[in-house]
Design a protein around this motif. Structure first.
Motif, PDB file in Angstrom:
ATOM      1  N   SER A   4       0.817  -1.217   0.000  1.00 62.18           N
ATOM      2  CA  SER A   4       0.000   0.000   0.000  1.00 62.18           C
ATOM      3  C   SER A   4       0.849   1.264   0.000  1.00 62.18           C
ATOM      4  O   SER A   4       0.382   2.325  -0.436  1.00 62.18           O
ATOM      5  CB  SER A   4      -0.920   0.017   1.227  1.00 62.18           C
ATOM      6  OG  SER A   4      -0.184   0.270   2.412  1.00 62.18           O
ATOM      7  N   GLY A   5       2.076   1.178   0.501  1.00 62.98           N
ATOM      8  CA  GLY A   5       2.923   2.359   0.599  1.00 62.98           C
ATOM      9  C   GLY A   5       2.500   3.317   1.700  1.00 62.98           C
ATOM     10  O   GLY A   5       2.988   4.452   1.773  1.00 62.98           O
ATOM     11  N   ALA A   6       1.592   2.890   2.565  1.00 63.89           N
ATOM     12  CA  ALA A   6       1.102   3.753   3.640  1.00 63.89           C
ATOM     13  C   ALA A   6       2.165   3.956   4.706  1.00 63.89           C
ATOM     14  O   ALA A   6       3.006   3.091   4.944  1.00 63.89           O
ATOM     15  CB  ALA A   6      -0.149   3.141   4.264  1.00 63.89           C
ATOM     16  N   GLY A   7       2.121   5.105   5.365  1.00 68.83           N
ATOM     17  CA  GLY A   7       2.945   5.303   6.547  1.00 68.83           C
ATOM     18  C   GLY A   7       2.440   4.420   7.670  1.00 68.83           C
ATOM     19  O   GLY A   7       1.248   4.077   7.705  1.00 68.83           O
ATOM     20  N   VAL A   8       3.319   4.033   8.578  1.00 68.40           N
ATOM     21  CA  VAL A   8       2.954   3.075   9.624  1.00 68.40           C
ATOM     22  C   VAL A   8       3.353   3.602  10.994  1.00 68.40           C
ATOM     23  O   VAL A   8       4.517   3.930  11.231  1.00 68.40           O
ATOM     24  CB  VAL A   8       3.622   1.702   9.388  1.00 68.40           C
ATOM     25  CG1 VAL A   8       3.290   0.735  10.518  1.00 68.40           C
ATOM     26  CG2 VAL A   8       3.196   1.124   8.043  1.00 68.40           C
ATOM     27  N   LEU A   9       2.372   3.680  11.903  1.00 71.90           N
ATOM     28  CA  LEU A   9       2.616   4.049  13.291  1.00 71.90           C
ATOM     29  C   LEU A   9       2.139   2.907  14.176  1.00 71.90           C
ATOM     30  O   LEU A   9       0.934   2.656  14.289  1.00 71.90           O
ATOM     31  CB  LEU A   9       1.870   5.329  13.662  1.00 71.90           C
ATOM     32  CG  LEU A   9       2.137   6.577  12.807  1.00 71.90           C
ATOM     33  CD1 LEU A   9       1.303   7.743  13.328  1.00 71.90           C
ATOM     34  CD2 LEU A   9       3.611   6.927  12.826  1.00 71.90           C
ATOM     35  N   VAL A  10       3.087   2.213  14.780  1.00 75.30           N
ATOM     36  CA  VAL A  10       2.783   1.078  15.647  1.00 75.30           C
ATOM     37  C   VAL A  10       2.522   1.581  17.061  1.00 75.30           C
ATOM     38  O   VAL A  10       3.211   2.478  17.550  1.00 75.30           O
ATOM     39  CB  VAL A  10       3.960   0.084  15.655  1.00 75.30           C
ATOM     40  CG1 VAL A  10       3.724  -1.042  16.652  1.00 75.30           C
ATOM     41  CG2 VAL A  10       4.176  -0.478  14.255  1.00 75.30           C
ATOM     42  N   LYS A  11       1.546   1.010  17.715  1.00 76.25           N
ATOM     43  CA  LYS A  11       1.282   1.396  19.103  1.00 76.25           C
ATOM     44  C   LYS A  11       2.444   0.966  19.982  1.00 76.25           C
ATOM     45  O   LYS A  11       2.830  -0.204  19.992  1.00 76.25           O
ATOM     46  CB  LYS A  11      -0.024   0.776  19.606  1.00 76.25           C
ATOM     47  CG  LYS A  11      -0.483   1.355  20.938  1.00 76.25           C
ATOM     48  CD  LYS A  11      -1.890   0.902  21.288  1.00 76.25           C
ATOM     49  CE  LYS A  11      -2.373   1.586  22.559  1.00 76.25           C
ATOM     50  NZ  LYS A  11      -3.757   1.193  22.914  1.00 76.25           N
ATOM     51  N   LEU A  12       3.020   1.915  20.714  1.00 75.20           N
ATOM     52  CA  LEU A  12       4.192   1.646  21.534  1.00 75.20           C
ATOM     53  C   LEU A  12       3.757   1.025  22.858  1.00 75.20           C
ATOM     54  O   LEU A  12       3.771   1.639  23.920  1.00 75.20           O
ATOM     55  CB  LEU A  12       4.989   2.922  21.777  1.00 75.20           C
ATOM     56  CG  LEU A  12       6.335   2.788  22.499  1.00 75.20           C
ATOM     57  CD1 LEU A  12       7.192   1.712  21.857  1.00 75.20           C
ATOM     58  CD2 LEU A  12       7.059   4.105  22.507  1.00 75.20           C
ATOM     59  N   GLU A  13       3.371  -0.232  22.748  1.00 73.94           N
ATOM     60  CA  GLU A  13       2.826  -0.933  23.906  1.00 73.94           C
ATOM     61  C   GLU A  13       3.051  -2.422  23.724  1.00 73.94           C
ATOM     62  O   GLU A  13       3.011  -2.938  22.600  1.00 73.94           O
ATOM     63  CB  GLU A  13       1.338  -0.613  24.046  1.00 73.94           C
ATOM     64  CG  GLU A  13       0.695  -1.114  25.301  1.00 73.94           C
ATOM     65  CD  GLU A  13      -0.757  -0.677  25.388  1.00 73.94           C
ATOM     66  OE1 GLU A  13      -1.134  -0.032  26.386  1.00 73.94           O
ATOM     67  OE2 GLU A  13      -1.534  -0.979  24.450  1.00 73.94           O
ATOM     68  N   ILE A  14       3.310  -3.113  24.801  1.00 75.89           N
ATOM     69  CA  ILE A  14       3.434  -4.567  24.746  1.00 75.89           C
ATOM     70  C   ILE A  14       2.204  -5.178  25.406  1.00 75.89           C
ATOM     71  O   ILE A  14       1.604  -4.565  26.297  1.00 75.89           O
ATOM     72  CB  ILE A  14       4.723  -5.055  25.433  1.00 75.89           C
ATOM     73  CG1 ILE A  14       4.801  -4.539  26.870  1.00 75.89           C
ATOM     74  CG2 ILE A  14       5.943  -4.613  24.645  1.00 75.89           C
ATOM     75  CD1 ILE A  14       5.990  -5.063  27.633  1.00 75.89           C
ATOM     76  N   PRO A  15       1.789  -6.372  24.972  1.00 71.80           N
ATOM     77  CA  PRO A  15       0.566  -6.971  25.518  1.00 71.80           C
ATOM     78  C   PRO A  15       0.706  -7.312  27.000  1.00 71.80           C
ATOM     79  O   PRO A  15       1.812  -7.539  27.500  1.00 71.80           O
ATOM     80  CB  PRO A  15       0.381  -8.232  24.659  1.00 71.80           C
ATOM     81  CG  PRO A  15       1.739  -8.540  24.131  1.00 71.80           C
ATOM     82  CD  PRO A  15       2.403  -7.215  23.934  1.00 71.80           C
ATOM     83  N   ASP A  16      -0.425  -7.333  27.671  1.00 75.35           N
ATOM     84  CA  ASP A  16      -0.452  -7.685  29.086  1.00 75.35           C
ATOM     85  C   ASP A  16      -0.026  -9.139  29.261  1.00 75.35           C
ATOM     86  O   ASP A  16      -0.436 -10.018  28.499  1.00 75.35           O
ATOM     87  CB  ASP A  16      -1.884  -7.490  29.615  1.00 75.35           C
ATOM     88  CG  ASP A  16      -1.931  -7.479  31.125  1.00 75.35           C
ATOM     89  OD1 ASP A  16      -1.503  -8.474  31.720  1.00 75.35           O
ATOM     90  OD2 ASP A  16      -2.392  -6.474  31.705  1.00 75.35           O
ATOM     91  N   ASP A  17       0.800  -9.384  30.275  1.00 74.74           N
ATOM     92  CA  ASP A  17       1.306 -10.747  30.478  1.00 74.74           C
ATOM     93  C   ASP A  17       0.649 -11.442  31.677  1.00 74.74           C
ATOM     94  O   ASP A  17       1.174 -12.431  32.190  1.00 74.74           O
ATOM     95  CB  ASP A  17       2.821 -10.735  30.660  1.00 74.74           C
ATOM     96  CG  ASP A  17       3.250  -9.941  31.879  1.00 74.74           C
ATOM     97  OD1 ASP A  17       2.387  -9.278  32.493  1.00 74.74           O
ATOM     98  OD2 ASP A  17       4.446  -9.983  32.224  1.00 74.74           O
ATOM     99  N   LYS A  18      -0.501 -10.910  32.138  1.00 71.48           N
ATOM    100  CA  LYS A  18      -1.160 -11.526  33.295  1.00 71.48           C
ATOM    101  C   LYS A  18      -1.549 -12.976  33.025  1.00 71.48           C
ATOM    102  O   LYS A  18      -1.419 -13.837  33.891  1.00 71.48           O
ATOM    103  CB  LYS A  18      -2.400 -10.719  33.679  1.00 71.48           C
ATOM    104  CG  LYS A  18      -2.082  -9.360  34.288  1.00 71.48           C
ATOM    105  CD  LYS A  18      -3.356  -8.626  34.674  1.00 71.48           C
ATOM    106  CE  LYS A  18      -3.035  -7.258  35.283  1.00 71.48           C
ATOM    107  NZ  LYS A  18      -4.274  -6.511  35.637  1.00 71.48           N
ATOM    108  N   ALA A  19      -2.025 -13.238  31.801  1.00 69.72           N
ATOM    109  CA  ALA A  19      -2.428 -14.605  31.469  1.00 69.72           C
ATOM    110  C   ALA A  19      -1.220 -15.539  31.458  1.00 69.72           C
ATOM    111  O   ALA A  19      -1.339 -16.718  31.826  1.00 69.72           O
ATOM    112  CB  ALA A  19      -3.117 -14.633  30.106  1.00 69.72           C
ATOM    113  N   ILE A  20      -0.071 -15.023  31.073  1.00 64.44           N
ATOM    114  CA  ILE A  20       1.148 -15.832  31.060  1.00 64.44           C
ATOM    115  C   ILE A  20       1.587 -16.141  32.489  1.00 64.44           C
ATOM    116  O   ILE A  20       1.916 -17.289  32.839  1.00 64.44           O
ATOM    117  CB  ILE A  20       2.286 -15.109  30.305  1.00 64.44           C
ATOM    118  CG1 ILE A  20       1.855 -14.767  28.872  1.00 64.44           C
ATOM    119  CG2 ILE A  20       3.557 -15.940  30.303  1.00 64.44           C
ATOM    120  CD1 ILE A  20       1.548 -15.952  28.015  1.00 64.44           C
ATOM    121  N   LYS A  21       1.568 -15.124  33.345  1.00 66.00           N
ATOM    122  CA  LYS A  21       1.997 -15.304  34.738  1.00 66.00           C
ATOM    123  C   LYS A  21       1.057 -16.224  35.508  1.00 66.00           C
ATOM    124  O   LYS A  21       1.467 -16.870  36.470  1.00 66.00           O
ATOM    125  CB  LYS A  21       2.089 -13.950  35.432  1.00 66.00           C
ATOM    126  CG  LYS A  21       3.225 -13.071  34.917  1.00 66.00           C
ATOM    127  CD  LYS A  21       3.259 -11.739  35.657  1.00 66.00           C
ATOM    128  CE  LYS A  21       4.424 -10.890  35.179  1.00 66.00           C
ATOM    129  NZ  LYS A  21       4.468  -9.565  35.870  1.00 66.00           N
TER     130      LYS A  21
END
Length: 565
Positions: free
Chosen positions: A297-314
Motif C-alpha cells: 500500500s505504501g502507507a505510513g505506519v505508526l505502531v502502538k508503543l505498547e506490549i501486551p499484558d502478560d497476566k495470562a502468562i503469569k
C-alpha cells in the motif's frame, strides 16, 4: 604561580561580568521557562547524531534554539556558555507519530428536537473535520512533562472525537512561553469508531459514510469551480465538512487512520486504494499477518508503543495438563508473536514510527526494550523514535537527527539510551533545557562503602574546568560518626593563591557522591555544587557554579594520603 594568578584573575572578571543585570536573563532555569542562554555548547559528550551512526566524542553548539555545529574541534564563540557533557550520551529527541498528550475532550452536543437517527447532523455523528487538535491542547498539562521526561520532544496531536475527529497538529513539547506549533492541520484523524444509537454505528457504516463524504467533497469542489466561471448554474452546497475535507481530496494532507487489527488495516487500505488519498496507518496492534498488504500500500505506519499484558502468562501453572496445557501453549505462542511483531516490520523493510495514544509515559522505555529483546534492532528502534516519524510527518528538514540547522531537540542520558540502567538526566526542547533527577543505581551504605567497593574517605587530587580555564586542588573527606565532613582547596579568585572552604551536604548514594562548598569572589559568596560517580579511587563529576554554569570535575584518591578508617 603565574598561571594560577592569570587563571584566578580571569575567573574573577568573569564572575563580575556574570553578575551584571544584562546577563541575568541568560542564567540556567531548570523549569525550561527560558533558554539557559542564546548560545551554549555541550562539551565532550558521546553524541549519536542519527540511527546507525556510531557514538563520537563531540561538542554540540546551540544558538537561538538551533544546532549550529557538531564536532570534536569546534571553534566556539566567546559568548557561548559551556555545559559539561563528559559523562553524558546525547541522542536526537524522540518524535511521537501520534499522541493525545495534553488533549481535552470536547463537550458532547445535545441532540436537536427533530433528531433523526438515520441521518444525524455531522457534528453529532462524530464527523468534525474542521476541528483542530490545537484547540483542544494545553502545554501546561502535567502529561506533557511526563512525556518529555522519557525523551519526547515533538508530538503529533490527535483530536478527540468520532469517526472523523478533525485535523492533527504537530507541536514541540517545549516552554509554556512559546507557541510550540510546527504544523497545524497536518493530517485528518479518522477511525472506525461508530456513533452509538445513530448512523453510522458500525465499521461498515463508517466506511460507507466516509465514501459518501469524500465523493461529495470532490463533487462540491468541481461544482464550485464551474459556478465561479459559468453563469446560470445552481449554487453548490458548501458545508463545513466538505470545505474541511478538501485538503484530503486534493492530496495536500494524509488521512491518519486508526486501525488496530488486521481487519481494520485491510479496510483502511481498501478505502485508500478506492479513493486515492494519502494514508498513514496508526495504532497498529495486530499486524504481522498483513505485512505484505501494508508494504504494497505504501502507507505510513505508526505502531502502538505498547506490549501486551502478560497476566495470562503469569497465571499459567507448571503442572497444567491436557487441554489446559495446550491452551497455555497457544497463549504463550500468541504472546511471543506479539512481542516480536515490530522486528517483523524491520525484516520486511517497512519503515515505521510509534503512536503513543493510550500509552502511559512510564511504560514507554520498557516497551522499547522489550521489542529489542524480541528481535528489533537498536538501530531500528531509534529510527522509529526519530528519523522515521520525522519523514512520515514531513519534518526531516528540521528534526530527527543532530546536525547543523535543525531544532535543538536533544536527549542527554547517563548511559547508552537502551541500556537497562540508563536514565535521562537532561532534555533539550527547542533549545530550552530541562533537568531531571536521576536515581542512584545502587543503594549506598552509611559507612561510606557499598558492598565494600566504594570508598570516599581520604584526600582527593582534583581538576576542574570553567570558562576561565583549568583549576584544581585537594578535596579532603573524613568520616565523623555516620556523617562526612571535609574541606576543599581552590584557586582564590582574588589572585592570592589557594583558598580553603569547608564542604557541606556530603552524601553518598550508591556510587553517586555529592557535596557543596562556597567560594568568596568579588565580595560575594557563590555556592558550588558537585555531583558524580565515584569508583575505585576515581571521581567523574559535574561542578555547578551557582547559576553560572556546569563544568567537568575529576578527582583521584591519593593512596598515600588516605584517611584512617
Amino acid at each position: 604561580m603565574k598561571k594560577e594568578l592569570l587563571y584566578a584573575g580571569v575567573f574573577c572578571l568573569l564572575v563580575a561580568g556574570w553578575l551584571l543585570p544584562s546577563m541575568a536573563q541568560a542564567q540556567s532555569d531548570p523549569t525550561g521557562q527560558r533558554r539557559i542562554t542564546d548560545t551554549y555548547a555541550i562539551t565532550n559528550a558521546t553524541v549519536f547524531t542519527a540511527p546507525g551512526k556510531a557514538g563520537i566524542k563531540a561538542t554540540v553548539l546551540v544558538k537561538n534554539g538551533l544546532i549550529q555545529a557538531v564536532g570534536s574541534n569546534l571553534s566556539l564563540p566567546k559568548e557561548a556558555r559551556m555545559i559539561a557533557g563528559d559523562s553524558l550520551f546525547i541522542y536526537p529527541g524522540f518524535i511521537a507519530g501520534a499522541s493525545e498528550v495534553g488533549i481535552t475532550k470536547p463537550k458532547d452536543l445535545e441532540r436537536p428536537k427533530d433528531f433523526v437517527s438515520s441521518n444525524p447532523p455531522d457534528e453529532i455523528a462524530g464527523i468534525t473535520p474542521w476541528r483542530s487538535a490545537l484547540d483542544q491542547f494545553s502545554i501546561a498539562d502535567s502529561n506533557v512533562d511526563d512525556l518529555r521526561k522519557v525523551g519526547f520532544t515533538i508530538a503529533q496531536l490527535m483530536p478527540d472525537g468520532g469517526m472523523i475527529a478533525g485535523k492533527t497538529s504537530i507541536v514541540l513539547l517545549g516552554s509554556e512561553s512559546s507557541t510550540n506549533l510546527l504544523k497545524n492541520n497536518a493530517a485528518l484523524a479518522a477511525s472506525f469508531r461508530g456513533s452509538r444509537g445513530m448512523y453510522p454505528g458500525t465499521a461498515v457504516g463508517v466506511m460507507a459514510k466516509f465514501r459518501e463524504i469524500y465523493d461529495n467533497t470532490e463533487l462540491t469542489s468541481q461544482r464550485s469551480q464551474k459556478y465561479s466561471t459559468v453563469a446560470g448554474l445552481k449554487r453548490p452546497e458548501i458545508t463545513p465538512t466538505y470545505s474541511a475535507m478538501q485538503d484530503v481530496t486534493t492530496g495536500q494532507i494524509p488521512v491518519l487512520f486508526t486501525a488496530s487489527s488486521e481487519l481494520e488495516i485491510r479496510r483502511a487500505i481498501s478505502l485508500q486504494q478506492e479513493k486515492g488519498f494519502k494514508l498513514v496507518l496508526t495504532g497498529l496492534e495486530d499486524y504481522e499477518t498483513v505485512l505484505d498488504v501494508i508494504k504494497a500500500s505504501g502507507a505510513g505506519v505508526l505502531v502502538k508503543l505498547e506490549i501486551p499484558d502478560d497476566k495470562a502468562i503469569k497465571a499459567q501453572k507448571d503442572d497444567a495438563e491436557g487441554e489446559v496445557k495446550t491452551l497455555n501453549a497457544r497463549v504463550q505462542e500468541a504472546y511471543d508473536k506479539a512481542l516480536a511483531q515490530a522486528s517483523k516490520l524491520e525484516e520486511a523493510g517497512i519503515p515505521f514510527a510509534f503512536s503513543i495514544v493510550d500509552v502511559k509515559s512510564g511504560d514507554v522505555m520498557k516497551a522499547v526494550q522489550t521489542m529489542i529483546a524480541n528481535g528489533l534492532s537498536e538501530e531500528a528502534a531509534l529510527a522509529a523514535l526519530t528519523t522515521n516519524p520525522a519523514t512520515i510527518l514531513g519534518l526531516s528538514n528540521v528534526a530527527g537527527t543532530i546536525e547543523k540547522g535543525k531544532i535543538a531537540n536533544l536527549i542527554m542520558s547517563t548511559d547508552s539510551l537502551f541500556a537497562e540502567d540508563s536514565q535521562i538526566k537532561h532534555m533539550v526542547v527547542d533549545g530550552f533545557v530541562y533537568d531531571y533527577e536521576t536515581k542512584a543505581k545502587k543503594k549506598g551504605a552509611k559507612n561510606g562503602k557499598e558492598n565494600g567497593d566504594v570508598k570516599i574517605e581520604g584526600n582527593w587530587d582534583y581538576t576542574s574546568e570553567s570558562p576561565a580555564g583549568s583549576g584544581g586542588g585537594i578535596l579532603s573527606i573524613q568520616k565523623n560518626g555516620s556523617d562526612y565532613t571535609g574541606t576543599i582547596t581552590y584557586d582564590d579568585p582574588s589572585g592570592s593563591g589557594k583558598a580553603t572552604s569547608p564542604i557541606s551536604n556530603v552524601a553518598l548514594e550508591g556510587s553517586t557522591l555529592s557535596f557543596s562548598f562556597n567560594v568568596s569572589a568579588n565580595g560575594m559568596e557563590i555556592q558550588v555544587d558537585v555531583a558524580g560517580d565515584v569508583s575505585e579511587g576515581s571521581y567523574e563529576a559535574t561542578m555547578t557554579v551557582g547559576d553560572f554554569g556546569s563544568f567537568p570535575f575529576k578527582g583521584t584518591l591519593n593512596p598515600t594520603l588516605i584517611a584512617n578508617k
